[in-house]
Design a protein around this motif. Structure first.
Motif, short mmCIF file in Angstrom:
data_model
loop_
_atom_site.label_atom_id
_atom_site.label_comp_id
_atom_site.label_asym_id
_atom_site.label_seq_id
_atom_site.Cartn_x
_atom_site.Cartn_y
_atom_site.Cartn_z
N LYS A 8 16.14 -15.39 1.85
CA LYS A 8 17.34 -15.17 0.94
C LYS A 8 18.72 -15.89 1.51
O LYS A 8 19.54 -16.68 0.80
N ARG A 9 18.95 -16.10 2.80
CA ARG A 9 20.00 -16.84 3.47
C ARG A 9 19.82 -18.43 3.32
O ARG A 9 20.90 -18.87 2.73
N GLU A 10 18.76 -18.82 3.27
CA GLU A 10 18.51 -20.50 2.92
C GLU A 10 18.65 -20.71 1.57
O GLU A 10 19.26 -21.59 1.12
#
Length: 118
Positions: free
Chosen positions: A11-13
């Motif tokens: 999700k962060r990437e």
């Protein structure tokens, strides 16, 4: 079952990718592919054809310099300086045989060898 070609991102990437220039472009490309892919491609083709037209013009101008009109004086000089044409001389000259002084000679056969005369 085969794996998909879509790369897995956490999700962060994924948020970092969506905020990047490549992510924004890909998102817009999926929405309107002609505007973000087709139009730049066609524009590049048109601009490059105009840019390359200068190179082809130089090529044809160079070729035109070789072909020029001749006036009568040059034409008569060209006709006067022409050498005589003989087909046998040209044949030997093209084969590179004119430089050598030789005559064709029949190869001697052995005593028991046939002459192969038809």
């Amino acid at each position: 079952m085969s794996f998909g070609s879509k790369k897995f991102r956490s999700k962060r990437e994924q948020l970092a990718y969506d905020a990047s220039l490549a992510g924004k472009y890909y998102k817009r490309l999926k929405g309107n592919p002609f505007l973000y892919f087709g139009l730049p491609f066609l524009g590049m083709m048109v601009i490059s054809s105009y840019w390359l037209a200068g190179f082809t013009a130089i090529k044809y101008e160079r070729d035109d310099r070789h072909v020029q009109e001749m006036n009568e004086e040059e034409l008569t000089k060209l006709i006067k300086n022409r050498r005589k044409f003989d087909i046998k001389d040209e044949f030997y000259r093209l084969q590179g045989l004119a430089e050598e002084d030789w005559e064709p000679k029949r190869v001697e056969r052995l005593d028991d060898e046939s002459e192969n005369v038809w």
